[in-house]
Structure formats: C-alpha cells, structure tokens
Design an enzyme around this catalytic site. Structure first.
Site, PDB file in Angstrom:
ATOM      1  N   HIS A 142       0.815  -1.219   0.000  1.00 47.38           N
ATOM      2  CA  HIS A 142       0.000   0.000   0.000  1.00 47.38           C
ATOM      3  C   HIS A 142       0.850   1.270   0.000  1.00 47.38           C
ATOM      4  CE1 HIS A 142      -3.198  -2.811   0.833  1.00 47.38           C
ATOM      5  NE2 HIS A 142      -4.033  -1.853   0.453  1.00 47.38           N
ATOM      6  N   TRP A 151      -5.696  -6.652  -8.791  1.00 46.42           N
ATOM      7  CA  TRP A 151      -5.257  -6.154  -7.480  1.00 46.42           C
ATOM      8  C   TRP A 151      -5.815  -7.034  -6.365  1.00 46.42           C
ATOM      9  CZ3 TRP A 151      -1.977  -2.951  -5.057  1.00 46.42           C
ATOM     10  CH2 TRP A 151      -2.259  -2.601  -3.745  1.00 46.42           C
TER      11      TRP A 151
END
Length: 124
Positions: free
Chosen positions: A32, A86
């Site tokens: 992230h 993702w």
C-alpha cells in the site's frame, strides 16, 4: 440532476472491517506504499472518494470511503480487470475472507455522525 432549490443528496459513508494475517502485515503495508497508480485511478473512476484504511492491533483493518452510489461503485470495481488483478493479489492477506476483498467485506452500520446530528439540530 438536482434543481437549484433541491440540495444534492448526501454522499453515502461506507465503513468496513477486515483482518490482515499477522505474519503478512509488513508485506501488506509495503503493497500500500504506494498502491498501483492504475488501481488508484479505478477507485476514483468508480466514484469512491475520501478513502482511507486504518490498521489496528492484531491486524484489524478498518476501511472508510464516501460515494454517491455505493452499488454502482461496487459494480464498477467488480467489472474492472485492474481491480480483479489487485484483489487477486491482495486476497491472501486476509483472515477468513472468501472471494475478492473489496466485494466480500460487509459494510458496518453507522450509528453516529457529528455533521448529520449538528445539521438536524440546527433550526432552519
């Protein structure tokens, strides 16, 4: 479209909770920082904004975002090849989750919002 005399509908506030596997926390955080630019663009194109993730003890993850139409945003991301890629990569990070993280996380029920209550208590 709203007329000048009708206010725009308030955005939906969506909050959800997941649990990150403790042994994968460091990798989850690396993934992230940053998120793929094309995934960021898909989240925005879906109509989600003010999106944040908060990490607590033991891998507790709280997500929050605002959107004008959550069903449409979820459908957009469900059909997105970028989001599918993702989420396929991210699904292994979560405890007890079946399916794509974005689609499988159940929204939490909002029980209090300061802005809404202040607005409702202010005389017109």
């Amino acid at each position: 479209m709203t007329s000048p005399t009708q206010p725009a509908p308030a955005p939906s506030r969506v909050c959800f909770q997941l649990r990150v596997k403790p042994d994968l926390l460091d990798e989850y955080l690396r993934r992230h920082s940053p998120v793929w630019p094309e995934m960021l663009a898909e989240i925005a194109a879906a109509g989600r904004r003010n999106y944040s993730l908060f990490l607590g003890e033991g891998g507790q993850l709280i997500g929050y975002y605002e959107t004008d139409d959550d069903a449409a945003a979820r459908a957009y991301l469900a059909a997105s090849p970028i989001a599918a890629r993702w989420e396929a990569e991210m699904s292994r990070f979560f405890v007890g989750l079946e399916g794509r993280p974005d689609q499988a996380a159940a929204p939490l029920t909002e029980v209090f919002n300061l802005h809404d209550q202040l607005t409702e208590s202010t005389p017109s």
